[in-house]
Scaffold this motif. Structure first.
Motif, PDB file in Angstrom:
ATOM      1  N   SER A 120       0.610  -1.148  -0.062  1.00  0.00           N
ATOM      2  CA  SER A 120       0.005  -0.028  -0.076  1.00  0.00           C
ATOM      3  C   SER A 120       0.876   1.298   0.121  1.00  0.00           C
ATOM      4  N   GLY A 121       0.186   2.401  -0.200  1.00  0.00           N
ATOM      5  CA  GLY A 121       0.756   3.776   0.141  1.00  0.00           C
ATOM      6  C   GLY A 121       0.662   4.204   1.499  1.00  0.00           C
ATOM      7  N   GLY A 122       1.601   5.263   1.714  1.00  0.00           N
ATOM      8  CA  GLY A 122       1.581   5.576   3.149  1.00  0.00           C
ATOM      9  C   GLY A 122       2.819   6.224   3.302  1.00  0.00           C
ATOM     10  N   GLY A 123       3.556   6.790   2.430  1.00  0.00           N
ATOM     11  CA  GLY A 123       4.819   7.489   2.621  1.00  0.00           C
ATOM     12  C   GLY A 123       5.971   6.453   3.123  1.00  0.00           C
ATOM     13  N   TYR A 124       6.736   6.966   3.751  1.00  0.00           N
ATOM     14  CA  TYR A 124       7.889   6.034   4.372  1.00  0.00           C
ATOM     15  C   TYR A 124       7.407   5.101   5.284  1.00  0.00           C
ATOM     16  N   GLY A 166       4.530   2.501  -1.155  1.00  0.00           N
ATOM     17  CA  GLY A 166       4.848   1.098  -1.559  1.00  0.00           C
ATOM     18  C   GLY A 166       5.439   1.002  -3.013  1.00  0.00           C
ATOM     19  N   GLY A 167       5.000   1.825  -3.918  1.00  0.00           N
ATOM     20  CA  GLY A 167       5.780   2.144  -5.151  1.00  0.00           C
ATOM     21  C   GLY A 167       7.191   2.521  -5.112  1.00  0.00           C
ATOM     22  N   TRP A 168       7.603   3.340  -3.995  1.00  0.00           N
ATOM     23  CA  TRP A 168       9.038   3.665  -3.628  1.00  0.00           C
ATOM     24  C   TRP A 168       9.695   2.182  -3.359  1.00  0.00           C
ATOM     25  N   LEU A 169       8.932   1.477  -2.451  1.00  0.00           N
ATOM     26  CA  LEU A 169       9.709   0.262  -2.074  1.00  0.00           C
ATOM     27  C   LEU A 169       9.977  -0.625  -3.480  1.00  0.00           C
ATOM     28  N   VAL A 170       8.796  -0.926  -4.224  1.00  0.00           N
ATOM     29  CA  VAL A 170       8.937  -1.521  -5.238  1.00  0.00           C
ATOM     30  C   VAL A 170      10.019  -0.997  -6.446  1.00  0.00           C
ATOM     31  N   ILE A 277       4.403  -3.626 -10.884  1.00  0.00           N
ATOM     32  CA  ILE A 277       3.688  -2.845 -11.255  1.00  0.00           C
ATOM     33  C   ILE A 277       3.275  -1.876 -10.249  1.00  0.00           C
ATOM     34  N   LEU A 278       3.267  -0.292 -10.602  1.00  0.00           N
ATOM     35  CA  LEU A 278       2.687   0.841 -10.119  1.00  0.00           C
ATOM     36  C   LEU A 278       1.640   1.125 -10.573  1.00  0.00           C
ATOM     37  N   ILE A 279       0.829   2.020  -9.877  1.00  0.00           N
ATOM     38  CA  ILE A 279      -0.441   2.512 -10.292  1.00  0.00           C
ATOM     39  C   ILE A 279      -0.637   3.802  -9.955  1.00  0.00           C
ATOM     40  N   ALA A 280      -1.456   4.515 -10.580  1.00  0.00           N
ATOM     41  CA  ALA A 280      -1.809   6.060 -10.447  1.00  0.00           C
ATOM     42  C   ALA A 280      -3.230   6.232 -10.687  1.00  0.00           C
ATOM     43  N   ASP A 281      -3.870   7.439 -10.472  1.00  0.00           N
ATOM     44  CA  ASP A 281      -5.203   7.593 -10.858  1.00  0.00           C
ATOM     45  C   ASP A 281      -5.183   8.663 -11.697  1.00  0.00           C
ATOM     46  N   GLU A 282      -6.420   8.837 -12.958  1.00  0.00           N
ATOM     47  CA  GLU A 282      -6.432   9.815 -13.476  1.00  0.00           C
ATOM     48  C   GLU A 282      -7.366  10.880 -13.122  1.00  0.00           C
ATOM     49  N   ASP A 340       9.682   7.937 -19.646  1.00  0.00           N
ATOM     50  CA  ASP A 340       9.427   6.914 -18.647  1.00  0.00           C
ATOM     51  C   ASP A 340      10.397   7.029 -17.482  1.00  0.00           C
ATOM     52  N   SER A 341      11.163   8.063 -17.215  1.00  0.00           N
ATOM     53  CA  SER A 341      12.177   7.997 -16.090  1.00  0.00           C
ATOM     54  C   SER A 341      11.472   7.407 -14.907  1.00  0.00           C
ATOM     55  N   LEU A 342      12.203   6.507 -14.091  1.00  0.00           N
ATOM     56  CA  LEU A 342      11.861   5.899 -13.120  1.00  0.00           C
ATOM     57  C   LEU A 342      11.333   6.710 -11.857  1.00  0.00           C
ATOM     58  N   SER A 343      12.288   7.686 -11.772  1.00  0.00           N
ATOM     59  CA  SER A 343      11.672   8.508 -10.849  1.00  0.00           C
ATOM     60  C   SER A 343      10.570   9.354 -11.012  1.00  0.00           C
ATOM     61  N   TYR A 344      10.005   9.673 -12.266  1.00  0.00           N
ATOM     62  CA  TYR A 344       8.964  10.179 -12.665  1.00  0.00           C
ATOM     63  C   TYR A 344       7.562   9.319 -12.402  1.00  0.00           C
ATOM     64  N   ILE A 345       7.777   8.108 -12.706  1.00  0.00           N
ATOM     65  CA  ILE A 345       6.752   7.062 -12.308  1.00  0.00           C
ATOM     66  C   ILE A 345       6.427   6.927 -10.978  1.00  0.00           C
ATOM     67  N   PHE A 346       7.460   6.622 -10.062  1.00  0.00           N
ATOM     68  CA  PHE A 346       7.395   6.687  -8.822  1.00  0.00           C
ATOM     69  C   PHE A 346       6.997   7.839  -7.981  1.00  0.00           C
TER      70      PHE A 346
END
Length: 654
Positions: A120-124, A166-170, A277-282, A340-346
């Protein structure tokens, strides 16, 4: 106005004329060799035109898996057989010959258990708690395969999804050679990887006395490269680049590293790792609210797109910066790579933090004046600036699926933090019938209550969404309300949802029984791990204590709370496969399901804490002086809640 409008002036500031890139030791000194690669053709953060492949990139309909993912699965599914056998034999379900069963079903791939993990999400907080689960599930972690351990589950998994923290971790795991959590937190001398004691506002320790100014000038230079190449930029670019210094062990935080380059890695291409896989909302044009009807986008090494009926299409990840129109790059159009920079995606998946960055950067000594002035200007125009979003311009889905795609007529696709629709666990990509996942281990580090503990809201949101047309018929196990979660203690221990596959009714050939969901909530086993989402820095001892607390949550305290928990994990892994093959579960699994499956009980009477003031005590015991205590967690909440409220309120205004 966008922050990008301010960059040309900012980048002319004389401070930048002499700015030197941040240097760390050469790559051959790293113990964390990169898995994602500096694949951007510009050699920097900027996208650039490239020669199109012989068959020009095109958008595909989302009615199947991509050929690339299908081909990869033909290698990955068989590759999980031996790790799965090793895991199942080690945990030893009473009265069941796991090796014989897996060997029997392995030739028929669809009968082989298919495992997914969602963080999940939730920062650090989410990164650290999720890291605890991944560490426990990773057979390479010392002690993970001993008594009470679940080591090897990661190696037996097919998918690994992350959202926001959680996306930062992955992303960090895949950017650094799919290395272990142990290696990431240990790092190496002079490495800034996972060193959270310096916040991203201050930046990493560097040689010299002007660390923070050099760091921010370097970040501004990287983002400026993208702007100067003709692409729009926003706070998401700054946020992602700043995070990269902590998450990617490469010079300057790996500005040229791309998400699509993961597909070219030898180990990934041989299917020796799970599928990230990472996800985002439109955020739809002209709207301010992110609802459950918002389109969910996913990013994987091969593609970016959505399974939702609104967009229902995928673009090739490597070329998402190309000027697509009606699903194709025109004959006179150019291909662009490196967007698709890795940092831009996360950064996209965690754009909730954009306003937080703007609000707090002025509190840090040493930030260059030009950047402070730019941030101040953005704050003044925040309601009009849309700086909480990540801009995908050109829009890959321009002119695509015009009848239902809300951004089909827009040249810009705006994406935001994947948890803003309350689906804070990235379950969406793993419940798609086409992926046929059997079981999802859902690690929830959400801050649903006043004191930042989860209460099942994220899980409930995914269930609620499944009842609407946006779900396109995708089923999800029923989930009770927050009152029931707290009354029954479902947020203090693992709980299985959707245990009985016969409880689901499919009404069309495209519908399938949903995965069994193993819910793993963040809870105070040995540390008060409920640090606030917006706490920006952590001492090493606190970081390690929260990771260890996550390990304890994944293993039930290495079996201290349930010595047979690893066997119950195995029962969950095998459950759907048994149903498909008509195999009766062993008696031990029946006992596991009785202990851990939610049986449909709902508590209607209000319970203390259900309204938000939920304050649990230690489940196992205080982990020692390095573990966060209840008092420390509350004190941290007091320090940062004001900043969090300002940041969230700023986002809600947009």
């Amino acid at each position: 106005m966008h922050l990008s409008a301010l960059l040309p002036l900012a980048l002319l500031h004389p401070l930048l004329a002499s700015a030197e890139p941040v240097r760390i030791p050469p790559a051959d000194d790293l113990i964390l060799s990169p898995r994602a690669r500096p694949d951007a053709p510009s050699g920097s953060y900027a996208p650039a035109e490239v020669k199109c492949p012989s068959v020009k990139p095109a958008i595909r309909r989302a009615n199947t898996l991509s050929k690339s993912e299908s081909d990869w699965l033909m290698k990955r599914r068989p590759a999980t057989v031996d790790p799965m056998i090793a895991f199942l034999k080690r945990v030893n379900i009473d009265g069941f010959d796991a090796e014989a069963y897996i060997r029997k079903v392995a030739p028929r791939i669809k009968d082989l258990p298919n495992v997914g993990i969602a963080v999940s999400g939730g920062g650090y907080r989410a990164l650290m708690n999720g890291a605890g689960f991944i560490s426990a599930a990773d057979g390479r972690t010392p002690g993970s395969t001993g008594a009470g351990g679940i080591g090897g589950l990661l190696q037996a998994s097919t998918y690994l999804a992350g959202l926001s923290g959680g996306g930062w971790l992955v992303s960090s795991i895949y950017a650094n050679n799919f290395t272990t959590v142990e290696t990431l937190r240990t790092g190496r001398k002079d490495s800034n990887i996972w060193k959270f004691d310096n916040s991203i506002f201050e930046g990493p320790d560097m040689k010299g006395i002007f660390d923070t100014p050099r760091y921010w000038k370097d970040v501004a230079r990287q983002v400026g490269d993208k702007r100067n190449a003709g692409f729009e930029t926003s706070i998401t670019d700054f946020w992602g680049r700043a995070l990269a210094y902590q998450l990617i062990d490469a010079p300057d935080g790996g500005p040229a590293y791309t998400f699509s380059s993961i597909a070219d890695d030898d180990e990934f291409s041989k299917a020796q790792t799970p599928f990230p896989i990472l996800i985002a909302d439109e955020r739809r044009p002209g709207t301010k609210i992110i609802s459950l009807n918002s389109t969910v986008y996913e990013f994987n090494p091969y593609e970016m797109g959505s399974w939702d009926p609104s967009t229902f299409g995928f673009a090739p990840m490597k070329y998402i910066g190309s000027n697509f129109s009606a699903g194709v790059v025109p004959s006179d159009g150019h291909c662009v790579a490196g967007f698709d920079s890795l940092s831009y995606i996360f950064g996209t998946s965690s754009s909730l933090f954009n306003a937080f960055l703007l609000q707090n950067i002025s509190n840090v000594a040493g930030v260059p004046e030009f950047l402070l002035n730019a941030a101040t200007k953005v704050l003044e125009d925040l309601d009009a600036a849309d700086n909480d979003i990540a801009q995908y311009q050109p829009n890959p889905f321009f002119g695509w699926n015009n009848a239902t795609n809300p951004t089909a007529t827009s040249t810009e696709l705006d994406l935001v933090d994947g948890g803003l629709d309350l689906q804070n666990i990235p379950l969406h990509p793993l419940i798609q019938p086409i992926r046929a996942v059997d079981v999802i281990f859902a690690v929830d580090s959400s801050a649903d209550t006043t004191y930042a503990w989860p209460n099942g809201t994220a899980l409930r949101a995914s269930y609620d969404r499944s009842l609407g047309t946006i779900a396109n018929g995708t089923l999800f196990p029923p989930v009770p309300d927050a009152n029931t979660f707290i009354a029954l203690g479902l947020n203090q221990r693992p709980t299985f949802f959707g245990c009985d596959p016969t409880n689901f009714t499919t009404t069309s050939p495209s519908q399938t029984v949903p995965p069994l969901v193993v819910y793993i909530p963040n809870a105070p086993y040995t540390a008060m791990s409920n640090v606030t989402t917006f706490t920006p820095s952590y001492k090493t001892a606190q970081r390690d204590a929260i990771i260890q607390n996550g390990v304890d949550g994944a293993t039930r305290g290495a079996g201290a709370l349930d010595a047979r928990w690893p066997a119950c994990v195995a029962c969950a892994v095998l459950s759907r496969s048994w149903a498909r093959t008509g195999t009766a579960p062993p008696a031990e699994c029946a006992r596991c399901f009785e202990r851990y499956c939610w049986n449909g009980t709902v508590v209607s009477a209000s319970v203390q804490g259900a309204g938000g003031e939920y304050a649990p005590t230690f489940i196992i015991g205080d982990g020692g002086e390095d573990a966060p205590s209840a008092a420390a967690s509350l004190a941290a909440r007091g320090r940062w809640v004001g900043m969090a409220v300002v940041a969230v309120c700023g986002l809600m205004m947009l």
